[in-house]
Motif scaffolding. Structure first.
Motif, short mmCIF file in Angstrom:
data_model
loop_
_atom_site.label_atom_id
_atom_site.label_comp_id
_atom_site.label_asym_id
_atom_site.label_seq_id
_atom_site.Cartn_x
_atom_site.Cartn_y
_atom_site.Cartn_z
N PHE A 4 0.84 -1.20 0.00
CA PHE A 4 0.00 0.00 0.00
C PHE A 4 0.87 1.25 0.00
O PHE A 4 1.88 1.32 0.70
N TYR A 5 0.41 2.24 -0.80
CA TYR A 5 1.14 3.51 -0.88
C TYR A 5 0.13 4.62 -1.11
O TYR A 5 -0.66 4.57 -2.06
N ASN A 6 0.13 5.61 -0.24
CA ASN A 6 -0.79 6.75 -0.36
C ASN A 6 -0.04 8.00 0.08
O ASN A 6 -0.08 8.38 1.26
N LYS A 7 0.65 8.61 -0.86
CA LYS A 7 1.52 9.74 -0.53
C LYS A 7 0.75 10.91 0.05
O LYS A 7 1.18 11.55 1.01
N GLN A 8 -0.43 11.21 -0.52
CA GLN A 8 -1.21 12.34 -0.01
C GLN A 8 -1.80 12.04 1.36
O GLN A 8 -1.88 12.91 2.22
N GLY A 9 -2.21 10.80 1.56
CA GLY A 9 -2.88 10.45 2.81
C GLY A 9 -1.95 10.26 4.00
O GLY A 9 -2.19 10.77 5.08
N ILE A 10 -0.86 9.50 3.78
CA ILE A 10 0.02 9.18 4.92
C ILE A 10 1.48 9.52 4.67
O ILE A 10 2.33 9.30 5.53
N GLY A 11 1.80 10.06 3.50
CA GLY A 11 3.18 10.44 3.22
C GLY A 11 3.87 9.43 2.33
O GLY A 11 3.28 8.47 1.85
N ASP A 12 5.16 9.66 2.13
CA ASP A 12 5.97 8.86 1.21
C ASP A 12 6.41 7.56 1.88
O ASP A 12 7.59 7.33 2.14
N VAL A 13 5.43 6.70 2.18
CA VAL A 13 5.68 5.47 2.93
C VAL A 13 5.07 4.28 2.19
O VAL A 13 3.89 4.29 1.85
N LEU A 14 5.89 3.27 1.93
CA LEU A 14 5.39 2.03 1.36
C LEU A 14 5.12 1.07 2.51
O LEU A 14 6.00 0.79 3.32
N ILE A 15 3.88 0.59 2.58
CA ILE A 15 3.47 -0.31 3.66
C ILE A 15 3.42 -1.73 3.11
O ILE A 15 2.75 -2.01 2.12
N ILE A 16 4.15 -2.64 3.78
CA ILE A 16 4.18 -4.04 3.37
C ILE A 16 3.57 -4.86 4.51
O ILE A 16 4.27 -5.22 5.47
N PRO A 17 2.27 -5.15 4.45
CA PRO A 17 1.66 -5.92 5.54
C PRO A 17 1.90 -7.41 5.36
O PRO A 17 1.80 -7.94 4.26
N ILE A 18 2.25 -8.08 6.43
CA ILE A 18 2.49 -9.53 6.39
C ILE A 18 1.38 -10.27 7.13
O ILE A 18 0.86 -11.27 6.66
N LYS A 19 1.01 -9.75 8.29
CA LYS A 19 0.05 -10.44 9.13
C LYS A 19 -0.66 -9.42 10.00
O LYS A 19 -0.07 -8.42 10.41
N GLU A 20 -1.94 -9.66 10.28
CA GLU A 20 -2.68 -8.76 11.16
C GLU A 20 -2.20 -8.93 12.60
O GLU A 20 -1.82 -10.02 13.00
N GLY A 21 -2.24 -7.83 13.35
CA GLY A 21 -1.82 -7.90 14.75
C GLY A 21 -2.55 -6.87 15.59
O GLY A 21 -3.30 -6.04 15.08
N ASP A 22 -2.31 -6.93 16.88
CA ASP A 22 -2.93 -6.02 17.84
C ASP A 22 -2.04 -4.79 17.99
O ASP A 22 -0.86 -4.90 18.35
N ARG A 23 -2.60 -3.61 17.70
CA ARG A 23 -1.81 -2.38 17.77
C ARG A 23 -1.17 -2.18 19.15
O ARG A 23 -0.13 -1.54 19.28
N ASP A 24 -1.80 -2.69 20.18
CA ASP A 24 -1.28 -2.51 21.54
C ASP A 24 0.00 -3.31 21.78
O ASP A 24 0.71 -3.07 22.75
N THR A 25 0.27 -4.29 20.92
CA THR A 25 1.47 -5.12 21.14
C THR A 25 2.48 -4.96 20.00
O THR A 25 3.37 -5.78 19.85
N PHE A 26 2.32 -3.90 19.20
CA PHE A 26 3.30 -3.64 18.12
C PHE A 26 4.66 -3.31 18.72
O PHE A 26 4.78 -2.56 19.67
N LYS A 27 5.69 -3.86 18.10
CA LYS A 27 7.07 -3.49 18.44
C LYS A 27 7.73 -3.03 17.15
O LYS A 27 7.66 -3.73 16.14
N GLU A 28 8.35 -1.85 17.17
CA GLU A 28 8.94 -1.29 15.96
C GLU A 28 10.46 -1.16 16.12
O GLU A 28 10.94 -0.70 17.15
N GLU A 29 11.18 -1.58 15.09
CA GLU A 29 12.65 -1.45 15.06
C GLU A 29 13.03 -0.76 13.76
O GLU A 29 12.60 -1.19 12.68
N ALA A 30 13.82 0.30 13.86
CA ALA A 30 14.21 1.07 12.68
C ALA A 30 15.57 0.62 12.16
O ALA A 30 16.52 0.45 12.94
N TYR A 31 15.64 0.42 10.86
CA TYR A 31 16.88 0.13 10.15
C TYR A 31 16.98 1.16 9.03
O TYR A 31 16.52 0.91 7.92
N GLY A 32 17.51 2.33 9.33
CA GLY A 32 17.50 3.41 8.36
C GLY A 32 16.06 3.81 8.07
O GLY A 32 15.28 4.07 9.00
#
Length: 201
Positions: A4-32
């Motif tokens: 998914f890509y929506n530059k106007q809606g959320i910015g210059d971000v490509l979203i690659i979803p793999i599996k549904e999850g609970d937002r309360d248990t998301f863990k994010e790690e940045a690599y650049g």
């Protein structure tokens, strides 16, 4: 597989979803510019967000789009440059295809269900179908295992009343096609539809 890509809606971000999850248990790690999202409870991979996406590849379109090999190659390069060692072994084959109902038999445990053998080109799938108009010899739209329906439902291997079923034979309504009939029944394609070819949803 869809991204998914929506530059106007959320910015210059490509979203690659793999599996549904609970937002309360998301863990994010940045690599650049790559953010890996996992479930903090079980460590399972939920997806990736790639920021400044247009810097790394040409994105032609907005909203949901199919991930192609042309897009996957620079994504792999980006992961390598940012020391993210995840193996991107995605199934890029189309998930909605033209199928041919080779055989239709009654379900042994349910009068209103049919067990169909459906040729989808490189394979024959057994699919249990409840549509009243399903019949042998039809060309139909098949949502293969891994497909995500317009409703958001993901197609999985299943067992219906004790009979294995791999995929779903779709109605026009389930495919969210314009002017879909209100009556129950699968979408029957024209005779010239090519077995195994992608069906755009």
């Amino acid at each position: 597989m869809d991204v998914f890509y929506n530059k106007q809606g959320i910015g210059d971000v490509l979203i690659i979803p793999i599996k549904e999850g609970d937002r309360d248990t998301f863990k994010e790690e940045a690599y650049g510019d790559v953010v890996k999202i996992t479930d903090s409870k079980d460590g399972s991979l939920l997806g990736y967000n790639i920021f400044n996406a247009s810097k790394y590849f040409n994105i032609d379109g907005q909203g949901k789009m199919r991930l192609t090999e042309d897009m996957l190659t620079p994504i792999k390069d980006l992961f390598t440059k940012n020391q993210l060692d995840d193996v991107l072994d995605f199934d890029l084959s189309p998930k909605f295809v033209v199928g041919y109902v080779k055989e239709k038999t009654g379900h042994e445990n349910a009068d209103k269900l049919s067990v169909c053998q459906v040729d989808v080109g490189e394979d024959t799938l057994q699919i249990v179908c409840g549509a009243p108009n399903i019949d042998q010899g039809q060309k139909v739209v098949v949502a293969k295992v891994g497909a995500v329906m317009p409703s958001g439902m993901k197609i999985k291997d299943a067992e219906l009343r004790g009979v294995p079923s791999s995929g779903m034979i779709c109605s026009a309504k389930e495919l969210n096609l314009p002017d879909a009939p209100k009556e129950k029944g699968i979408l029957v394609l024209d005779e010239d539809a090519v077995i195994g070819q992608p069906f755009e949803v």
